[in-house]
Structure formats: structure tokens, C-alpha cells
Design a protein around this motif. Structure first.
Motif, PDB file in Angstrom:
ATOM      1  N   THR A 170       0.833  -1.200   0.000  1.00 14.71           N
ATOM      2  CA  THR A 170       0.000   0.000   0.000  1.00 14.71           C
ATOM      3  C   THR A 170       0.870   1.254   0.000  1.00 14.71           C
ATOM      4  O   THR A 170       1.790   1.383   0.812  1.00 14.71           O
ATOM      5  CB  THR A 170      -0.906   0.013   1.250  1.00 14.71           C
ATOM      6  OG1 THR A 170      -1.665  -1.189   1.266  1.00 14.71           O
ATOM      7  CG2 THR A 170      -1.812   1.230   1.262  1.00 14.71           C
ATOM      8  N   CYS A 171       0.579   2.170  -0.910  1.00  9.88           N
ATOM      9  CA  CYS A 171       1.274   3.451  -0.953  1.00  9.88           C
ATOM     10  C   CYS A 171       0.224   4.545  -0.809  1.00  9.88           C
ATOM     11  O   CYS A 171      -0.798   4.529  -1.505  1.00  9.88           O
ATOM     12  CB  CYS A 171       2.038   3.622  -2.265  1.00  9.88           C
ATOM     13  SG  CYS A 171       3.037   5.136  -2.290  1.00  9.88           S
ATOM     14  N   VAL A 172       0.469   5.453   0.120  1.00 12.15           N
ATOM     15  CA  VAL A 172      -0.454   6.560   0.340  1.00 12.15           C
ATOM     16  C   VAL A 172       0.299   7.868   0.151  1.00 12.15           C
ATOM     17  O   VAL A 172       1.479   7.963   0.457  1.00 12.15           O
ATOM     18  CB  VAL A 172      -1.092   6.508   1.748  1.00 12.15           C
ATOM     19  CG1 VAL A 172      -1.973   5.289   1.891  1.00 12.15           C
ATOM     20  CG2 VAL A 172      -0.048   6.549   2.843  1.00 12.15           C
ATOM     21  N   ASN A 173      -0.404   8.843  -0.380  1.00  9.95           N
ATOM     22  CA  ASN A 173       0.175  10.167  -0.530  1.00  9.95           C
ATOM     23  C   ASN A 173      -0.418  11.046   0.565  1.00  9.95           C
ATOM     24  O   ASN A 173      -1.629  11.201   0.652  1.00  9.95           O
ATOM     25  CB  ASN A 173      -0.121  10.745  -1.915  1.00  9.95           C
ATOM     26  CG  ASN A 173       0.577  12.069  -2.103  1.00  9.95           C
ATOM     27  OD1 ASN A 173       0.178  13.084  -1.538  1.00  9.95           O
ATOM     28  ND2 ASN A 173       1.628  12.059  -2.896  1.00  9.95           N
ATOM     29  N   VAL A 174       0.455  11.579   1.398  1.00 10.41           N
ATOM     30  CA  VAL A 174       0.035  12.436   2.502  1.00 10.41           C
ATOM     31  C   VAL A 174       0.608  13.826   2.247  1.00 10.41           C
ATOM     32  O   VAL A 174       1.809  14.050   2.411  1.00 10.41           O
ATOM     33  CB  VAL A 174       0.521  11.882   3.862  1.00 10.41           C
ATOM     34  CG1 VAL A 174       0.093  12.800   5.002  1.00 10.41           C
ATOM     35  CG2 VAL A 174       0.019  10.469   4.080  1.00 10.41           C
ATOM     36  N   ASN A 175      -0.242  14.709   1.766  1.00 12.76           N
ATOM     37  CA  ASN A 175       0.159  16.097   1.487  1.00 12.76           C
ATOM     38  C   ASN A 175       1.424  16.190   0.632  1.00 12.76           C
ATOM     39  O   ASN A 175       2.344  16.946   0.938  1.00 12.76           O
ATOM     40  CB  ASN A 175       0.348  16.881   2.788  1.00 12.76           C
ATOM     41  CG  ASN A 175      -0.949  17.139   3.496  1.00 12.76           C
ATOM     42  OD1 ASN A 175      -2.027  16.818   3.000  1.00 12.76           O
ATOM     43  ND2 ASN A 175      -0.870  17.725   4.677  1.00 12.76           N
ATOM     44  N   GLY A 176       1.488  15.385  -0.423  1.00 17.25           N
ATOM     45  CA  GLY A 176       2.602  15.462  -1.357  1.00 17.25           C
ATOM     46  C   GLY A 176       3.766  14.534  -1.058  1.00 17.25           C
ATOM     47  O   GLY A 176       4.731  14.499  -1.812  1.00 17.25           O
ATOM     48  N   PHE A 177       3.691  13.782   0.015  1.00 15.47           N
ATOM     49  CA  PHE A 177       4.742  12.820   0.355  1.00 15.47           C
ATOM     50  C   PHE A 177       4.176  11.426   0.225  1.00 15.47           C
ATOM     51  O   PHE A 177       3.137  11.106   0.812  1.00 15.47           O
ATOM     52  CB  PHE A 177       5.247  13.032   1.789  1.00 15.47           C
ATOM     53  CG  PHE A 177       6.146  14.209   1.948  1.00 15.47           C
ATOM     54  CD1 PHE A 177       7.514  14.052   1.982  1.00 15.47           C
ATOM     55  CD2 PHE A 177       5.621  15.495   2.069  1.00 15.47           C
ATOM     56  CE1 PHE A 177       8.350  15.144   2.126  1.00 15.47           C
ATOM     57  CE2 PHE A 177       6.444  16.591   2.210  1.00 15.47           C
ATOM     58  CZ  PHE A 177       7.812  16.422   2.239  1.00 15.47           C
ATOM     59  N   ASP A 178       4.864  10.575  -0.556  1.00 13.39           N
ATOM     60  CA  ASP A 178       4.452   9.179  -0.703  1.00 13.39           C
ATOM     61  C   ASP A 178       5.047   8.359   0.434  1.00 13.39           C
ATOM     62  O   ASP A 178       6.247   8.470   0.734  1.00 13.39           O
ATOM     63  CB  ASP A 178       4.930   8.612  -2.044  1.00 13.39           C
ATOM     64  CG  ASP A 178       4.158   9.172  -3.228  1.00 13.39           C
ATOM     65  OD1 ASP A 178       3.036   9.690  -3.032  1.00 13.39           O
ATOM     66  OD2 ASP A 178       4.672   9.085  -4.358  1.00 13.39           O
ATOM     67  N   TRP A 179       4.199   7.534   1.056  1.00 13.69           N
ATOM     68  CA  TRP A 179       4.600   6.643   2.138  1.00 13.69           C
ATOM     69  C   TRP A 179       4.134   5.232   1.785  1.00 13.69           C
ATOM     70  O   TRP A 179       2.982   5.028   1.437  1.00 13.69           O
ATOM     71  CB  TRP A 179       3.941   7.057   3.450  1.00 13.69           C
ATOM     72  CG  TRP A 179       4.398   8.369   4.003  1.00 13.69           C
ATOM     73  CD1 TRP A 179       3.864   9.593   3.750  1.00 13.69           C
ATOM     74  CD2 TRP A 179       5.476   8.583   4.918  1.00 13.69           C
ATOM     75  NE1 TRP A 179       4.537  10.556   4.459  1.00 13.69           N
ATOM     76  CE2 TRP A 179       5.529   9.961   5.186  1.00 13.69           C
ATOM     77  CE3 TRP A 179       6.390   7.726   5.539  1.00 13.69           C
ATOM     78  CZ2 TRP A 179       6.474  10.508   6.051  1.00 13.69           C
ATOM     79  CZ3 TRP A 179       7.323   8.281   6.406  1.00 13.69           C
ATOM     80  CH2 TRP A 179       7.363   9.661   6.656  1.00 13.69           C
ATOM     81  N   VAL A 180       5.032   4.257   1.908  1.00 10.77           N
ATOM     82  CA  VAL A 180       4.703   2.849   1.662  1.00 10.77           C
ATOM     83  C   VAL A 180       4.489   2.172   3.010  1.00 10.77           C
ATOM     84  O   VAL A 180       5.334   2.251   3.907  1.00 10.77           O
ATOM     85  CB  VAL A 180       5.828   2.137   0.879  1.00 10.77           C
ATOM     86  CG1 VAL A 180       5.537   0.644   0.763  1.00 10.77           C
ATOM     87  CG2 VAL A 180       5.988   2.753  -0.497  1.00 10.77           C
ATOM     88  N   LEU A 181       3.337   1.514   3.154  1.00 13.69           N
ATOM     89  CA  LEU A 181       3.007   0.770   4.360  1.00 13.69           C
ATOM     90  C   LEU A 181       3.525  -0.658   4.218  1.00 13.69           C
ATOM     91  O   LEU A 181       3.276  -1.311   3.194  1.00 13.69           O
ATOM     92  CB  LEU A 181       1.487   0.764   4.571  1.00 13.69           C
ATOM     93  CG  LEU A 181       0.959  -0.056   5.742  1.00 13.69           C
ATOM     94  CD1 LEU A 181       1.467   0.482   7.074  1.00 13.69           C
ATOM     95  CD2 LEU A 181      -0.569  -0.070   5.714  1.00 13.69           C
ATOM     96  N   ASP A 182       4.221  -1.141   5.229  1.00 15.95           N
ATOM     97  CA  ASP A 182       4.707  -2.522   5.242  1.00 15.95           C
ATOM     98  C   ASP A 182       3.527  -3.430   5.590  1.00 15.95           C
ATOM     99  O   ASP A 182       3.241  -3.700   6.759  1.00 15.95           O
ATOM    100  CB  ASP A 182       5.839  -2.660   6.263  1.00 15.95           C
ATOM    101  CG  ASP A 182       6.484  -4.025   6.263  1.00 15.95           C
ATOM    102  OD1 ASP A 182       5.875  -5.005   5.766  1.00 15.95           O
ATOM    103  OD2 ASP A 182       7.617  -4.142   6.781  1.00 15.95           O
ATOM    104  N   ASP A 183       2.810  -3.881   4.554  1.00 18.05           N
ATOM    105  CA  ASP A 183       1.597  -4.679   4.749  1.00 18.05           C
ATOM    106  C   ASP A 183       1.866  -5.963   5.539  1.00 18.05           C
ATOM    107  O   ASP A 183       1.056  -6.374   6.371  1.00 18.05           O
ATOM    108  CB  ASP A 183       0.960  -5.021   3.399  1.00 18.05           C
ATOM    109  CG  ASP A 183       0.405  -3.797   2.675  1.00 18.05           C
ATOM    110  OD1 ASP A 183      -0.011  -2.834   3.349  1.00 18.05           O
ATOM    111  OD2 ASP A 183       0.390  -3.811   1.429  1.00 18.05           O
TER     112      ASP A 183
END
Length: 163
Positions: free
Chosen positions: A93-106
Motif C-alpha cells: 500500500t502506498c499513500v500520498n500524505v500532502n505530497g509525500f508518498d509513504w509505503v506501508l509494510d503490509d
């Protein structure tokens, strides 16, 4: 002899008081816990990131943490490591939080309930681990993003529609 004995007691009391004070200061300045440094933690960008992090996060005070490029809040409720290995392209899962991409370690979420996010497309990479039950992680990432402004974006997460 009475004066000498009194003087010795005074010196002894002062020495014991000074030693107690030194021990108290040393114990007070010890870190709450250690966090392993990332392989790229000893860089100027990581020093800048850690210096810009907030004292409070999600209502939790900042911990005293031992580890280059690290920070923590709320007695390990949230732990940050700058200078970790950047994630390779992934289907996590990759989420964009206010212009920053963060990958969640599923896999980590399934294994032990911890939410571990790593910046994607920025170097050095930053990892933020949320202990079970310390959500809302998104609010914390918004706050942490302010400290990451100096990390230039090199790539971004892609959706299937982008390919």
C-alpha cells in the motif's frame, strides 16, 4: 580534635552530596531507549530532519532516544528512523500524505499489528513505526512531513492507471 572531626564530617557530607548530584544528572540524561540507526543516518539531511521534528506528536511528548537519525514519542508509541534503505518498487500500500508518498509494510501489519511507513522516492528514506493502537497514523505523518521538506522527491508511487 573536635574541630578536625567536624571539618572531616563537613568534607565527607559535601563529597557525598556532590557524588549524589553527579549520579542524578547522569541518570537523568540517559536515553529512554535505543533505536538502531539506518545505514544512511549519518548524513546532513538526516540531521536536518531530526532537528526539525516536533516535540509533541499526537499528544505524546518526545522521548530521549539513543541512535543516530532517530526520534521517538510516547514511550515508543511512534519511532522514526532517518537514513533507512529506500524501498524498491512494491505492491504494498502506498499513500500520498500532502505530497509525500509513504509505503506501508503490509506484512508487518498482518504479523504484529504495527504500522510501519517508509517514504517512497526520497533519499535518504525515512521510516516511521506506529505501535499497535497508536493510530491515527495519517495525522502524525502530516506533522512529520513538515520536517522532511529538505528531502527532494526523485520518484513517486504509481497506480495501475499510471502504467
Amino acid at each position: 580534635m573536635g574541630i578536625t572531626l567536624s571539618r572531616r564530617r563537613s568534607v565527607l557530607v559535601c563529597a557525598v552530596a556532590a557524588a549524589s548530584l553527579c549520579v542524578a544528572v547522569a541518570v537523568w540524561s540517559l536515553p529512554d531507549y535505543s533505536v538502531p540507526a539506518g545505514p544512511f543516518a549519518r548524513t546532513a539531511p538526516c540531521s536536518d530532519v531530526v532537528a526539525r521534528l516536533p516535540e509533541n506528536l499526537m499528544g505524546r511528548g518526545r522521548d530521549t532516544v539513543d541512535g543516530e537519525g532517530t526520534a521517538g514519542w510516547g514511550a515508543r508509541a511512534v519511532v522514526l528512523r532517518c537514513g533507512v534503505e529506500p524501498p524498491a518498487p512494491t505492491i504494498d500500500t502506498c499513500v500520498n500524505v500532502n505530497g509525500f508518498d509513504w509505503v506501508l509494510d503490509d506484512a508487518r501489519v498482518k504479523r504484529d499489528g504495527a504500522w510501519v511507513f517508509t517514504t517512497y522516492g526520497r533519499e535518504p528514506a525515512v521510516e516511521v513505526a506506529f505501535a499497535r493502537g497508536s493510530q491515527p497514523a495519517g495525522d502524525a505523518l502530516v506533522t512529520i512531513n513538515d520536517a522532511l521538506g529538505s528531502l527532494a522527491q526523485k520518484t513517486k508511487c504509481l497506480a495501475l492507471s499510471d502504467t
